[in-house]
Design an enzyme around this catalytic site. Sequence first.
Site, mmCIF file in Angstrom:
data_model
loop_
_atom_site.group_PDB
_atom_site.id
_atom_site.type_symbol
_atom_site.label_atom_id
_atom_site.label_comp_id
_atom_site.label_asym_id
_atom_site.label_seq_id
_atom_site.Cartn_x
_atom_site.Cartn_y
_atom_site.Cartn_z
ATOM 1 C CG LEU A 19 -2.152 -0.907 1.146
ATOM 2 C CD1 LEU A 19 -2.739 -1.124 2.531
ATOM 3 C CD2 LEU A 19 -3.202 -0.309 0.221
ATOM 4 C CG ASP A 73 13.000 2.092 13.728
ATOM 5 O OD1 ASP A 73 11.783 2.250 13.541
ATOM 6 O OD2 ASP A 73 13.456 1.278 14.571
ATOM 7 C CG ASN A 100 1.444 2.236 4.545
ATOM 8 O OD1 ASN A 100 0.329 1.729 4.425
ATOM 9 N ND2 ASN A 100 2.542 1.648 4.061
ATOM 10 C CE1 TYR A 171 -1.928 -4.629 11.234
ATOM 11 C CE2 TYR A 171 -4.069 -5.710 11.206
ATOM 12 C CZ TYR A 171 -3.143 -4.868 10.617
ATOM 13 O OH TYR A 171 -3.437 -4.266 9.414
ATOM 14 C CE LYS A 175 -2.534 -1.285 11.150
ATOM 15 N NZ LYS A 175 -1.803 -0.171 10.484
ATOM 16 C CB THR A 205 -0.111 -5.839 1.279
ATOM 17 O OG1 THR A 205 -0.583 -6.289 2.560
ATOM 18 C CG2 THR A 205 -0.996 -4.689 0.789
#
Length: 306
Positions: A19, A73, A100, A171, A175, A205
């Site tokens: 992405l 980083d 992203n 995750y 998010k 992806t």
Amino acid sequence: MTGIAEGRVVVVTGAGRGLGRAHALAFAAAGAKVVVNDLGVAADGAGASQGPAHDVVAAIRAAGGEALAHGGDIATAQGAASLVTTAVEEFGAIDTLVNNAGFLRDRMLVNMEEDDWDAVVRVHLTGHFLPLKYAAQWWRAEAKAGRRRSARVVNTSSGAGLLGSVGQGNYSAAKAGIVGLTLVASAELGRYGVQVNALAPAARTRMTEATFADTMAAPEEGSGAFDAMAPENVSPLVVWLGSDGSAGVTGRVFEAEAGRITVMEGWRPGPTIDKAGRWTPQEAGEATRKLLGEAVAPGAVYGAGE
């Protein structure tokens, strides 16, 4: 190259593949100068390579655009600060930040190691906070100097952050945190001319191809069929949100997949009972059961019941 992002300086993190790569190329095609940030790590965050970022820069320059690579980083203060400094020193400004970068270390909660948790929260959530912090400091200084900019931030959340996803507790939590960060940043930074929105994309992806191999396969080359899960389908909305054209849009969360765009509507008060006094546990339970019967059922957690 001319277009909706003409003259803007755009920073995209995690822009070497997937992405992020699609976003960087789309911004360049729309006239932006692009800083392509990527560590070039594997899908689980291991290793590093400068190759992916430089490949994207080469593609942008070959098409007549302007771009440069940044290999810092962004989940460290030094790396995030240098990202903003690079954009300002090389291109004179930073107008749009697209957060992203990320990777996965999926485990069921009972099997998840602390390092799996920390690494994923670090790259996704801290990796959003720090670039946003240093970009916001520059925008604040510009505003105080009488040069208020039309700045934009596009954060990357996920359906996992909105509904949860089995095997992705780290995750999903990161998010979901990005959504909260987006709302706070929108409220705090508007005075400096900054709009902040979040996107929950669905596309093919490295992070999704193993999980959704059956549903995300690309159509056969030359078939003429619409590739519904191509990352490039998500980028037009990101470019618009990162442009002057999105004036007045801030503090919003969108889903984007294939040809579909959805405005997500988050937590808001539902059915309510007010006793105007203290409940007993039994009364509270009975009242809550009644409220749940009147409420809209939540969406299913991804992977539940499989």
